[in-house]
Design a protein around this motif. Structure first.
Motif, short mmCIF file in Angstrom:
data_model
loop_
_atom_site.label_atom_id
_atom_site.label_comp_id
_atom_site.label_asym_id
_atom_site.label_seq_id
_atom_site.Cartn_x
_atom_site.Cartn_y
_atom_site.Cartn_z
N SER A 9 0.82 -1.03 0.09
CA SER A 9 0.15 -0.24 -0.14
C SER A 9 0.77 1.29 -0.07
CB SER A 9 -0.96 -0.08 1.33
OG SER A 9 -1.55 1.44 1.46
N SER A 10 0.34 2.07 -0.86
CA SER A 10 1.22 3.46 -1.01
C SER A 10 0.69 4.36 0.04
CB SER A 10 1.32 3.96 -2.30
OG SER A 10 -0.11 4.16 -2.74
N LYS A 11 0.03 3.96 1.17
CA LYS A 11 -0.62 5.04 1.99
C LYS A 11 0.51 5.83 2.83
CE LYS A 11 -3.26 5.24 6.20
NZ LYS A 11 -3.97 4.25 7.38
N THR A 12 0.42 7.19 2.79
CA THR A 12 1.49 7.99 3.44
C THR A 12 0.74 8.72 4.56
OG1 THR A 12 1.31 9.65 2.04
CG2 THR A 12 3.15 7.84 1.39
N GLY A 73 2.70 5.81 8.13
CA GLY A 73 1.17 5.72 7.40
C GLY A 73 0.52 4.55 7.51
N THR A 74 1.39 3.28 7.75
CA THR A 74 0.65 1.99 7.83
C THR A 74 -0.07 1.86 9.09
OG1 THR A 74 2.58 0.85 8.52
CG2 THR A 74 2.08 0.93 6.18
N ILE A 75 0.57 2.60 10.21
CA ILE A 75 0.15 2.18 11.72
C ILE A 75 -0.59 3.35 12.29
CG2 ILE A 75 1.83 0.28 11.90
CD1 ILE A 75 2.41 3.54 13.63
N PHE A 78 -3.42 2.31 14.82
CA PHE A 78 -2.91 2.13 16.22
C PHE A 78 -2.35 3.02 16.86
CE2 PHE A 78 -2.22 -1.24 12.96
CZ PHE A 78 -3.21 -1.94 13.12
N CYS A 79 -1.99 4.28 16.46
CA CYS A 79 -1.45 5.55 17.33
C CYS A 79 -2.15 6.27 17.45
CB CYS A 79 -0.20 5.98 16.41
SG CYS A 79 0.76 7.05 17.33
N THR A 80 -2.94 6.44 18.49
CA THR A 80 -4.00 7.50 18.80
C THR A 80 -3.86 8.13 20.05
OG1 THR A 80 -5.07 5.66 20.09
CG2 THR A 80 -5.76 5.85 17.84
N VAL A 187 3.05 -3.66 13.73
CA VAL A 187 3.89 -3.70 12.51
C VAL A 187 4.09 -5.24 12.15
CG1 VAL A 187 6.52 -3.69 11.76
CG2 VAL A 187 5.37 -1.73 13.00
N MET A 188 4.40 -6.09 13.00
CA MET A 188 4.28 -7.62 12.83
C MET A 188 3.11 -8.15 12.24
SD MET A 188 6.67 -9.28 15.93
CE MET A 188 6.78 -10.79 15.15
#
Length: 233
Positions: A9-12, A73-75, A78-80, A187-188
């Motif tokens: 995914s190219s999500k940034t 961007g991928t996580i 989860f980082c709120t 990440v895992m």
């Protein structure tokens, strides 16, 4: 380099910073990608023969911004504010290293407070997503400033370029540190640990090659850094 992430995914988190095609910096980036593809990261970070050190550092700084942009961007889900009410990077094991731009010298853990010296002059305590938003926006502003990061041939780098680049890289390291300490499980789960490890190893070898980040700043990930270095010997 950014090509590490082409398969997913190219999500940034922030818009990607592009180096103009046809420019000398673009050619340097392509050279770096080709060298990196050989698998020898120590060799890949070295200044190519005959090239300008400032330009090499500029090209790689832009690329590390793009890499971290994609990794974070991928996580982001989860980082709120709830999961990460402070910008921390794990338990503190060494000496306190309080500094003017926001490392809070708590004995328990590494905690970063944000200040940019312009809009926010006094370090403020904020959540990790807020801190990283401030940080990435600030980096983006520096990279977009043609007086700091000239993209045109013949335009000289300013005298304070190295100082600015060091500050950018020091702050980008904090995003790696937060991801490793607070979100490595996520990440895992996403099966992105190979991307993260390769990106971070490349980043560390680069800053070590040119002595761009003080060793004390790297303390939150010192064990990992030593492990990555020993594997490469």
């Amino acid at each position: 380099m950014s090509f590490l992430f082409s398969s997913r995914s190219s999500k940034t988190f922030k818009p990607k910073k592009n180096i103009p095609e046809g420019s000398h910096q673009y050619e340097l980036l392509k050279h770096a990608e080709a060298t990196l593809g050989s698998g020898n990261l120590r060799q890949a970070v070295m200044l190519p023969e005959g090239e300008d050190l400032n330009e090499w550092i500029a090209v790689n700084t832009v690329d590390f911004f793009n890499q971290i942009n994609m990794l974070y961007g991928t996580i982001t889900e989860f980082c709120t504010e709830a999961s990460c009410p402070v910008m921390s990077a794990g338990p503190r094991t060494g000496m306190n290293t309080s500094e003017a731009d926001g490392t809070n010298a708590l004995p328990e853990e590494y905690e970063y407070h944000w200040a940019d010296g312009t809009n926010i002059k006094k370090p403020i305590k904020c959540s990790a997503p807020k801190y990283i938003d401030y940080l990435m926006t600030w980096v983006q502003d520096q990279l977009d400033d043609e007086t700091l990061f000239p993209s045109k041939i013949g335009v000289p780098f300013p005298k304070n370029f190295m100082s600015v680049a060091k500050t950018i890289l020091k702050r980008l390291f904090r995003v790696y540190a937060h991801i490793y300490h607070q979100h490595f499980d996520s990440v895992m789960q996403l099966q992105e640990e190979a991307h993260l490890n390769t990106s971070f190893k490349h980043f560390i070898f680069f800053v070590q090659e040119f002595n761009l980040i003080d060793r004390r700043e790297l303390a939150p990930l010192q064990e990992l850094i030593e492990k990555l270095g020993s594997k490469d010997r």
